[in-house]
Design a protein around this motif. Sequence first.
Motif, PDB file in Angstrom:
ATOM      1  N   HIS B 193       8.446  73.685  44.140  1.00 48.97           N
ATOM      2  CA  HIS B 193       8.303  72.564  43.594  1.00 48.97           C
ATOM      3  C   HIS B 193       8.031  72.756  42.039  1.00 48.97           C
ATOM      4  O   HIS B 193       8.558  71.742  41.290  1.00 48.97           O
ATOM      5  CB  HIS B 193       7.298  71.864  44.224  1.00 48.97           C
ATOM      6  CG  HIS B 193       7.238  70.476  43.785  1.00 48.97           C
ATOM      7  ND1 HIS B 193       6.132  69.969  42.906  1.00 48.97           N
ATOM      8  CD2 HIS B 193       7.813  69.245  44.111  1.00 48.97           C
ATOM      9  CE1 HIS B 193       6.258  68.630  42.788  1.00 48.97           C
ATOM     10  NE2 HIS B 193       7.454  68.096  43.369  1.00 48.97           N
ATOM     11  N   HIS B 222       5.854  78.291  47.883  1.00 50.97           N
ATOM     12  CA  HIS B 222       4.913  76.984  47.743  1.00 50.97           C
ATOM     13  C   HIS B 222       6.070  75.852  47.737  1.00 50.97           C
ATOM     14  O   HIS B 222       6.993  75.726  47.062  1.00 50.97           O
ATOM     15  CB  HIS B 222       4.135  76.838  46.516  1.00 50.97           C
ATOM     16  CG  HIS B 222       2.970  77.705  46.844  1.00 50.97           C
ATOM     17  ND1 HIS B 222       1.873  77.269  45.833  1.00 50.97           N
ATOM     18  CD2 HIS B 222       2.343  78.114  47.969  1.00 50.97           C
ATOM     19  CE1 HIS B 222       0.749  78.049  46.423  1.00 50.97           C
ATOM     20  NE2 HIS B 222       0.842  78.332  47.666  1.00 50.97           N
ATOM     21  N   ALA B 224       5.895  71.294  47.952  1.00 52.77           N
ATOM     22  CA  ALA B 224       5.152  70.059  47.497  1.00 52.77           C
ATOM     23  C   ALA B 224       5.754  68.814  47.245  1.00 52.77           C
ATOM     24  O   ALA B 224       7.002  68.942  47.027  1.00 52.77           O
ATOM     25  CB  ALA B 224       3.909  70.496  46.528  1.00 52.77           C
ATOM     26  N   HIS B 237       1.495  67.230  43.888  1.00 56.92           N
ATOM     27  CA  HIS B 237       1.145  67.540  45.412  1.00 56.92           C
ATOM     28  C   HIS B 237       0.646  66.332  46.066  1.00 56.92           C
ATOM     29  O   HIS B 237      -0.207  66.071  46.596  1.00 56.92           O
ATOM     30  CB  HIS B 237      -0.123  68.529  45.438  1.00 56.92           C
ATOM     31  CG  HIS B 237       0.062  69.902  44.782  1.00 56.92           C
ATOM     32  ND1 HIS B 237      -0.802  70.852  44.773  1.00 56.92           N
ATOM     33  CD2 HIS B 237       1.364  70.426  44.268  1.00 56.92           C
ATOM     34  CE1 HIS B 237      -0.156  71.795  44.079  1.00 56.92           C
ATOM     35  NE2 HIS B 237       0.999  71.515  43.915  1.00 56.92           N
ATOM     36  N   PHE B 264       2.739  74.500  52.760  1.00 52.28           N
ATOM     37  CA  PHE B 264       3.018  73.132  52.224  1.00 52.28           C
ATOM     38  C   PHE B 264       1.836  72.808  51.360  1.00 52.28           C
ATOM     39  O   PHE B 264       0.645  73.045  51.854  1.00 52.28           O
ATOM     40  CB  PHE B 264       3.190  72.349  53.140  1.00 52.28           C
ATOM     41  CG  PHE B 264       3.340  70.714  52.878  1.00 52.28           C
ATOM     42  CD1 PHE B 264       4.130  70.279  52.018  1.00 52.28           C
ATOM     43  CD2 PHE B 264       2.420  69.746  53.136  1.00 52.28           C
ATOM     44  CE1 PHE B 264       4.308  68.978  51.402  1.00 52.28           C
ATOM     45  CE2 PHE B 264       2.400  68.434  52.932  1.00 52.28           C
ATOM     46  CZ  PHE B 264       3.187  68.010  52.062  1.00 52.28           C
ATOM     47  N   GLU B 265       1.779  72.377  49.994  1.00 51.59           N
ATOM     48  CA  GLU B 265       0.402  71.849  49.411  1.00 51.59           C
ATOM     49  C   GLU B 265       0.449  70.274  49.216  1.00 51.59           C
ATOM     50  O   GLU B 265       1.273  69.834  48.828  1.00 51.59           O
ATOM     51  CB  GLU B 265       0.503  72.477  47.929  1.00 51.59           C
ATOM     52  CG  GLU B 265       0.650  74.058  47.836  1.00 51.59           C
ATOM     53  CD  GLU B 265       0.854  74.286  46.507  1.00 51.59           C
ATOM     54  OE1 GLU B 265      -0.598  75.116  45.920  1.00 51.59           O
ATOM     55  OE2 GLU B 265       1.525  74.195  45.481  1.00 51.59           O
ATOM     56  N   LEU B 266      -0.634  69.941  49.524  1.00 51.13           N
ATOM     57  CA  LEU B 266      -1.100  68.364  49.654  1.00 51.13           C
ATOM     58  C   LEU B 266      -2.253  68.378  49.026  1.00 51.13           C
ATOM     59  O   LEU B 266      -3.414  68.598  49.753  1.00 51.13           O
ATOM     60  CB  LEU B 266      -0.812  67.740  50.915  1.00 51.13           C
ATOM     61  CG  LEU B 266      -1.246  66.239  50.900  1.00 51.13           C
ATOM     62  CD1 LEU B 266       0.024  65.354  50.290  1.00 51.13           C
ATOM     63  CD2 LEU B 266      -1.282  65.809  52.477  1.00 51.13           C
TER      64      LEU B 266
END
Lengths: 198, 306
Positions: B193, B222, B224, B237, B264-266
Amino acid sequence: MSAPAFQSALARLIVDPDFRDGVRERRGEALAADLTPLERERLLAVSVDPGLDVTRTLHKGFRLGKLLAYLPLTRALFDRDTLAREIGEFWRRRPPVSFYFLEEALAFCEYLLERIEEGELEVRYLEEIAAYERAALELQRSRPDGSRPPLQVVEFRHDPLPLLAALAHGEIPAAPERRCWLFGALEDGRLEWRLAAE
Amino acid sequence: MRETAIPRLGVGLAYQPALRPFIEQKRDSFDYLEVVPDILWTDLGAGRTPRYVDDEEGLSFLRRMAAGRPIIPHGIGLSIGTAHRFNRDQLGQIEKWFSWFDFPWHSDHLAYNLAEHGADEINAGVTIPLPRDRETLECLAPRVAEVQSRLAVPFLLENNVYFFDMPGQEMTDAEFLNALCEETGCGLLLDLHNIYCNSRNHGADPFRLLDEIDLSRVVELHVAGGMEHEGFYLDAHSGPLPEEVWALLDYALPRCPNLGGVTFELLGSWYETVGSEGLETELRGLRALWNRHQPAPAPARMEAVA
């Protein structure tokens, strides 16, 4: 070696709008003398790059979010413009020093109380609420030696019960006048408050 | 040279306190948890003893979650590119985490956030880009070596997102990342991302960049979602992966022979918007792609300069 000076100036371009404006307006004059020509060229280019303002927005958003998360009741007392003005002035005096914002929130409470005492700031209930949230933060402060935080005493001139309840919902009530004190302590890891009235 | 086995973990979820209900209830939807360790301690500042105070409640949660699920630390506080000093106190914290969680690799950001400010320091709270120059590599090399000497698992650095670029840099993004890995022996945490953000904001071809980077050094990816803001695309994110990031992932996965996982980044504040089902859908999609491209169960091996 001028890399530390370069990094310092680049970080200041992000966190310090007065410095950024100085570099933009006076070009190289605001920069340290020990920078190489290439470092100066880079800093001057960054100072007028729109991406710098986006980076500053991210920095401000992070810092503001962390600060206000510690002070939800104080935040509820302010209108948007006054809060922005006060935080802007506070940040002018105090550069960001850490990822951990409890100390900054404590310092912001002190700053607000000083401004009230100096007659520079008048916001209804602010003196009581800033003192209350400062006391709550003192109780939450990390104590690596495991010692108990000292008892906190907050003086109110208005009934704190309806005042705190309404502010917790983001509302500003017409709290009745009542001189009283809240005594705060940490009991088994939880904040406990006791009320004493005249 | 030494070799370290990289386990193929699969799909990871970046820990945020707001995601705790999901993490507890949907443990089968991810294979490992990635945690920013800095949010589970308080740094009282250089010169304080002890300097760090651990968040015992948060650690207790992680220990419960660690049963059967690796915990991978992804730091934000090392500021490895800071020129005037190396924040090596932080390494003691990572060593402590290693004794607790026995992770197969760990990572931090290829950037700096701490800078000199008179007699003090400022912490910008954002990852400030480093010039892609030889001088930067010379600053980074001994620090990476020190990290590697203190922890016997691969150390990864994450490619940065940046919204301004600097004139006169000696290397391209790919040349810099390749030289970093080659000369220091560190691995890459390749944030797709971030690559997408940079390509949108600066007009580069992200697939070409992937072709130019030595993907054998990538141990973790990564992914996002992000958002538009004042003409820029932000690495916020803030939601599901954009189609373009799915495409980058589809391209990268089969080309990374030493990959351990894709995370996965949130951001926690967006969890309510995305929802439990939405998060599960993203993780399911990632696992499907992972299974399509990374079926080999044999552990990867990564060479690191000792």
